[in-house]
Write a protein that holds these residues in place. Structure first.
Motif, PDB file in Angstrom:
ATOM      1  N   GLU A 123      -1.766   7.121   5.609  1.00 51.01           N
ATOM      2  CA  GLU A 123      -0.658   6.466   6.311  1.00 51.01           C
ATOM      3  C   GLU A 123       0.619   6.548   5.488  1.00 51.01           C
ATOM      4  O   GLU A 123       1.719   6.757   6.032  1.00 51.01           O
ATOM      5  N   ILE A 124       0.512   6.383   4.171  1.00 54.15           N
ATOM      6  CA  ILE A 124       1.681   6.472   3.293  1.00 54.15           C
ATOM      7  C   ILE A 124       2.279   7.876   3.350  1.00 54.15           C
ATOM      8  O   ILE A 124       3.495   8.057   3.477  1.00 54.15           O
ATOM      9  N   GLU A 125       1.412   8.900   3.286  1.00 56.51           N
ATOM     10  CA  GLU A 125       1.915  10.272   3.320  1.00 56.51           C
ATOM     11  C   GLU A 125       2.560  10.582   4.672  1.00 56.51           C
ATOM     12  O   GLU A 125       3.555  11.306   4.746  1.00 56.51           O
ATOM     13  N   GLY A 182       7.274  11.848   7.608  1.00 59.26           N
ATOM     14  CA  GLY A 182       8.072  11.612   8.803  1.00 59.26           C
ATOM     15  C   GLY A 182       9.506  11.242   8.479  1.00 59.26           C
ATOM     16  O   GLY A 182      10.445  11.762   9.088  1.00 59.26           O
ATOM     17  N   SER A 183       9.687  10.343   7.515  1.00 57.93           N
ATOM     18  CA  SER A 183      11.043   9.920   7.174  1.00 57.93           C
ATOM     19  C   SER A 183      11.839  11.066   6.555  1.00 57.93           C
ATOM     20  O   SER A 183      13.041  11.203   6.814  1.00 57.93           O
ATOM     21  N   ARG A 184      11.180  11.906   5.757  1.00 58.54           N
ATOM     22  CA  ARG A 184      11.885  13.040   5.161  1.00 58.54           C
ATOM     23  C   ARG A 184      12.263  14.077   6.220  1.00 58.54           C
ATOM     24  O   ARG A 184      13.321  14.695   6.135  1.00 58.54           O
ATOM     25  N   PHE A 185      11.394  14.258   7.209  1.00 65.57           N
ATOM     26  CA  PHE A 185      11.714  15.192   8.289  1.00 65.57           C
ATOM     27  C   PHE A 185      12.940  14.699   9.056  1.00 65.57           C
ATOM     28  O   PHE A 185      13.865  15.465   9.345  1.00 65.57           O
ATOM     29  N   VAL A 186      12.938  13.397   9.400  1.00 63.17           N
ATOM     30  CA  VAL A 186      14.077  12.828  10.134  1.00 63.17           C
ATOM     31  C   VAL A 186      15.349  12.947   9.306  1.00 63.17           C
ATOM     32  O   VAL A 186      16.410  13.307   9.822  1.00 63.17           O
ATOM     33  N   ALA A 187      15.261  12.650   8.017  1.00 66.88           N
ATOM     34  CA  ALA A 187      16.442  12.690   7.153  1.00 66.88           C
ATOM     35  C   ALA A 187      17.024  14.095   7.044  1.00 66.88           C
ATOM     36  O   ALA A 187      18.234  14.263   6.888  1.00 66.88           O
ATOM     37  N   MET A 230       4.083  15.229  -0.251  1.00 71.12           N
ATOM     38  CA  MET A 230       4.498  15.671   1.079  1.00 71.12           C
ATOM     39  C   MET A 230       5.997  15.970   1.090  1.00 71.12           C
ATOM     40  O   MET A 230       6.813  15.104   0.764  1.00 71.12           O
ATOM     41  N   ILE A 231       6.352  17.199   1.429  1.00 71.68           N
ATOM     42  CA  ILE A 231       7.763  17.586   1.473  1.00 71.68           C
ATOM     43  C   ILE A 231       8.040  18.314   2.780  1.00 71.68           C
ATOM     44  O   ILE A 231       7.137  18.830   3.435  1.00 71.68           O
ATOM     45  N   VAL A 232       9.302  18.352   3.151  1.00 74.60           N
ATOM     46  CA  VAL A 232       9.746  19.094   4.330  1.00 74.60           C
ATOM     47  C   VAL A 232      10.465  20.328   3.834  1.00 74.60           C
ATOM     48  O   VAL A 232      11.423  20.229   3.063  1.00 74.60           O
TER      49      VAL A 232
END
Length: 236
Positions: A76-78, A83-88, A123-125
């Motif tokens: 869940e943390i990952e 998700g937040s990095r993708f949105v950013a 986890m990176i985008v």
């Protein structure tokens, strides 16, 4: 499953039901006895959860309850970080700022070990592809305006330029906004074509939000679009 995880799961299950649900149904879904369920309900109520009901009548969680700093799983943390990095990285500045703020609020209430796990996640985008499929650098109409029209279910009058350079004036009923690697796409019912159309947002040259609302609700348009395109609900 630890007790804290069980309490969190119980809250998540209750959030799925808008009407009172029988205690035995909840107990069966969690794989616990009815007596354990009653104790867990009492514990959550003592922590401030607005759970109404009683044995024999069922239980319902009233809206507005904020989750206490319980446990998140590593997965869940990952998911939250990715998700937040993708949105950013892939949306507009307003959503990017909101994503960073949301992650900061979550980080602030996590226990120390999970806070460290969030900071250490791998986890990176990846960067956008450079070339003809790269995400557009110019956005004539702010994405925030399109998102507001979708949220308010308002009709839009747009000036649109297609791939050949031809411009048309259209009235549309927007219902979704998709973010792809190479483009951002507004999905809408087009009154000119009398069918669903997908509009690249970088080709929307001008946009006016009209006072009139879409004749069909956003959820109904999205459902109809899914059916016509054979898109499973879980994928959109």
């Amino acid at each position: 499953m630890s007790r804290s995880e069980r309490l969190l799961t119980l809250l998540q299950v209750l959030r799925r039901y808008r009407q009172p649900v029988r205690g035995q149904t909840l107990a069966d879904e969690l794989g616990i006895s009815i007596r354990t369920l009653y104790r867990d309900i009492a514990s959550l109520q003592a922590q401030g959860a607005d759970i109404e009901g009683e044995p024999g009548l069922g239980y319902v969680l009233r809206p507005g309850y904020m989750l206490p700093p319980l446990m998140f799983s590593r997965d869940e943390i990952e998911a939250l970080v990715l998700g937040s990095r993708f949105v950013a990285q892939r949306t507009d500045d307003q959503l990017a700022h909101a994503a960073r703020d949301a992650l900061a609020k979550i980080t602030a209430v996590l226990p120390q070990d999970l806070r460290q796990a969030l900071q250490d996640t791998a986890m990176i985008v990846g960067p956008s592809i450079i070339g003809k499929n790269a995400a557009p650098t110019q956005q004539p109409v702010p994405l925030a305006d399109l998102r507001e029209a979708i949220r308010l279910e308002r009709v839009l009058r747009i000036s649109y330029q297609d791939g050949s350079g031809m411009q048309t004036l259209r009235e549309i009923w927007p219902f979704a906004l998709s973010f792809f690697e190479g483009a951002r796409v507004l999905m809408a019912w087009c009154c000119l074509r009398q069918s669903f159309r997908h509009f690249r947002t970088d080709r929307i040259l001008q946009c006016d939000m009209l006072e009139s609302r879409s004749p069909k609700r956003r959820a109904a348009l999205l459902k109809q679009w899914r059916l016509e395109n054979a898109i499973p609900e879980r994928l959109f």
